[in-house]
Design a protein around this motif. Sequence first.
Motif, PDB file in Angstrom:
ATOM      1  N   GLU A 174     -43.414 -25.063 -63.390  1.00 27.67           N
ATOM      2  CA  GLU A 174     -42.116 -25.762 -63.662  1.00 27.67           C
ATOM      3  C   GLU A 174     -40.850 -25.125 -62.667  1.00 27.67           C
ATOM      4  OE1 GLU A 174     -38.614 -26.337 -66.930  1.00 27.67           O
ATOM      5  OE2 GLU A 174     -40.733 -27.013 -67.456  1.00 27.67           O
ATOM      6  N   LEU A 175     -40.114 -25.820 -62.187  1.00 25.62           N
ATOM      7  CA  LEU A 175     -38.874 -25.481 -61.326  1.00 25.62           C
ATOM      8  C   LEU A 175     -37.779 -26.208 -62.121  1.00 25.62           C
ATOM      9  CD1 LEU A 175     -39.895 -25.722 -57.573  1.00 25.62           C
ATOM     10  CD2 LEU A 175     -40.467 -23.923 -59.113  1.00 25.62           C
ATOM     11  N   ARG A 176     -36.898 -25.436 -62.354  1.00 26.29           N
ATOM     12  CA  ARG A 176     -35.494 -25.901 -63.025  1.00 26.29           C
ATOM     13  C   ARG A 176     -34.222 -25.299 -62.335  1.00 26.29           C
ATOM     14  NH1 ARG A 176     -32.658 -24.133 -67.478  1.00 26.29           N
ATOM     15  NH2 ARG A 176     -34.147 -22.533 -67.753  1.00 26.29           N
ATOM     16  N   VAL A 217     -30.175 -23.192 -53.188  1.00 31.73           N
ATOM     17  CA  VAL A 217     -30.429 -23.938 -54.681  1.00 31.73           C
ATOM     18  C   VAL A 217     -31.139 -22.970 -55.285  1.00 31.73           C
ATOM     19  CG1 VAL A 217     -31.568 -25.734 -55.989  1.00 31.73           C
ATOM     20  CG2 VAL A 217     -30.444 -26.330 -53.860  1.00 31.73           C
ATOM     21  N   TRP A 218     -30.890 -22.551 -56.295  1.00 33.17           N
ATOM     22  CA  TRP A 218     -31.748 -21.569 -57.335  1.00 33.17           C
ATOM     23  C   TRP A 218     -32.617 -22.270 -58.385  1.00 33.17           C
ATOM     24  CZ3 TRP A 218     -32.624 -16.516 -58.033  1.00 33.17           C
ATOM     25  CH2 TRP A 218     -33.314 -16.294 -59.014  1.00 33.17           C
ATOM     26  N   PHE A 219     -33.824 -21.998 -58.072  1.00 31.14           N
ATOM     27  CA  PHE A 219     -34.750 -22.646 -58.999  1.00 31.14           C
ATOM     28  C   PHE A 219     -35.499 -21.616 -60.104  1.00 31.14           C
ATOM     29  CE2 PHE A 219     -35.416 -25.506 -55.503  1.00 31.14           C
ATOM     30  CZ  PHE A 219     -35.169 -26.740 -55.842  1.00 31.14           C
ATOM     31  N   HIS A 220     -35.367 -22.041 -61.483  1.00 33.47           N
ATOM     32  CA  HIS A 220     -35.839 -20.932 -62.344  1.00 33.47           C
ATOM     33  C   HIS A 220     -37.458 -21.360 -62.295  1.00 33.47           C
ATOM     34  CE1 HIS A 220     -32.363 -19.571 -64.553  1.00 33.47           C
ATOM     35  NE2 HIS A 220     -31.897 -21.070 -64.296  1.00 33.47           N
ATOM     36  N   GLU A 267     -35.821 -15.150 -63.688  1.00 32.90           N
ATOM     37  CA  GLU A 267     -37.143 -15.216 -62.729  1.00 32.90           C
ATOM     38  C   GLU A 267     -37.151 -16.333 -62.079  1.00 32.90           C
ATOM     39  OE1 GLU A 267     -42.145 -15.277 -63.852  1.00 32.90           O
ATOM     40  OE2 GLU A 267     -40.547 -14.672 -65.437  1.00 32.90           O
ATOM     41  N   GLY A 268     -37.167 -16.456 -60.827  1.00 35.05           N
ATOM     42  CA  GLY A 268     -36.714 -17.561 -59.875  1.00 35.05           C
ATOM     43  C   GLY A 268     -36.598 -17.389 -58.474  1.00 35.05           C
ATOM     44  N   ILE A 269     -36.369 -18.425 -57.727  1.00 40.40           N
ATOM     45  CA  ILE A 269     -36.212 -18.233 -56.169  1.00 40.40           C
ATOM     46  C   ILE A 269     -34.872 -19.013 -55.877  1.00 40.40           C
ATOM     47  CG2 ILE A 269     -38.669 -17.823 -55.886  1.00 40.40           C
ATOM     48  CD1 ILE A 269     -38.236 -20.754 -54.535  1.00 40.40           C
ATOM     49  N   ARG A 270     -34.304 -18.497 -54.713  1.00 40.47           N
ATOM     50  CA  ARG A 270     -33.202 -19.205 -54.233  1.00 40.47           C
ATOM     51  C   ARG A 270     -33.639 -19.622 -52.725  1.00 40.47           C
ATOM     52  NH1 ARG A 270     -29.727 -15.384 -53.862  1.00 40.47           N
ATOM     53  NH2 ARG A 270     -28.242 -16.158 -55.571  1.00 40.47           N
ATOM     54  N   THR A 271     -33.621 -20.869 -52.711  1.00 38.07           N
ATOM     55  CA  THR A 271     -34.077 -21.586 -51.162  1.00 38.07           C
ATOM     56  C   THR A 271     -33.080 -22.657 -50.923  1.00 38.07           C
ATOM     57  OG1 THR A 271     -36.066 -22.637 -50.014  1.00 38.07           O
ATOM     58  CG2 THR A 271     -35.660 -23.150 -52.550  1.00 38.07           C
TER      59      THR A 271
END
Length: 451
Positions: A36-38, A65-68, A84-88
């Motif tokens: 899941e991405l949030r 955009v940050w995705f948890h 815990e996530g990524i910025r893209t």
Amino acid sequence: MKALTLLAFSSAGLAVEPCRIEIVDKENGWPVPLVELRTTHDARYVSDNAGLIVLDDPDLFDRAVWFHVKGHGYGVKKDGFGYEGIRTSPAAGGTIRIEVDRRNISKRLGRLTGGGLFAEQQKLGVKAPEPETGVFGCDSVLLAKHEDKLFWLWGDTTLPGYPLGVFHSTAAHSSLQPVSEFKPPLSIRFSHFRDADEKVRGVAPIPGDGPTWLTGMASLPWKVGLPDRLVATYTKIKNHLDEYEVGLCVWDPEKNSFESHHVLWKEGDGEKGLIPRGHPFRWKDEHGKEWLLFGDPFPTMRCPATFEGWETKEQWEKVAAPPHPRAAEDGAEMKPHRGSVTWNPFRKRWVTVFTQTHGKPSAFGEIWYAEAASPMGPWGKAVKILTHDNYTFYNPRIHPELTPADASFIVFEGTYTAEFANHAQPTPRYNYNQILYRLDLDDPKLAPARE
């Protein structure tokens, strides 16, 4: 005509070419379903069986955009604030590849049941491997090799047309070898039993109010020259979980349904006594006699592995429960909730996979593996092979029927549901469905279970 032309032009102008997001296991490059991405404004996206998410929200394009990232045992490294996530930066027509670390010993192969198994992939114009079944969700699986097919059976089943679905068990056939490669993307072709309108139907219309749940399903030899008989134990349910009748039932190949064979117990009868429950398996004793062992996961009773032995209560025998396994890590007692046992030729041992009762971080979503020289136990040290973050994964069933006899791995499935979790938010499409996992038995992390 001019107004229609302007409307068509305006609608076309609003169309946005989607961004393709690929979720893959960093170790092997396999697609990872159920990640899941949030966003920071709580938009949620979940990868399908192909590990894909299709992003078409214009408010997320052309900016950072940050995705948890949440994956029930799959994830990425936390940042300095513990997120815990990524910025893209998603872009129309672009592709983003997210590599996740697998923290589970088990590898997620994919969802077996429900709608939209490849929904994200289909949004990109790729046809799904199998057509939609008309099933949106279904409870615990039973499986038996019967005649020249695999017979699959599930509990309460959710359909698209109304919140109340089928409550007398649903079933399907598949080929004896429905899986060719044990890696994602994965799908199995099921041939469901349907009614005159082609809707999936109940196959256990045992008389009485409330749902009919089945357990202890097996295919057993009958009379010489006659085909084996498919049998099970049925329970009639009231008040959500309470049994008021328990009995034996037999598959009628002409009606394509289970019919009541013998009532074992009714409400008001007192103690239930021995009941053939769980996922039965065959075992030969030291004298070469073959028994059918019933338990969930560990054996609680046995009967001769014939139809006559199954239907004759006087031939049933109680099996003493073994001590609970203990965790390899700290020696803590692992009280099983549900699970299954099977002989494994690769390990030359009996193996079990079970859900821990009141585990952490999920009360009924922590899955453990253990081995024994005998199905009666004692069981060796248990190793956790699968975890969930406040979600339930119950009634796991090992499927030796699916894998080659010399396979160095096993596969198992269980019911993924928000039920019995702490106010968990249901996962779209995945909730109340069956998910299949692979466990490589030569994984070094399983070494403590081999001691």
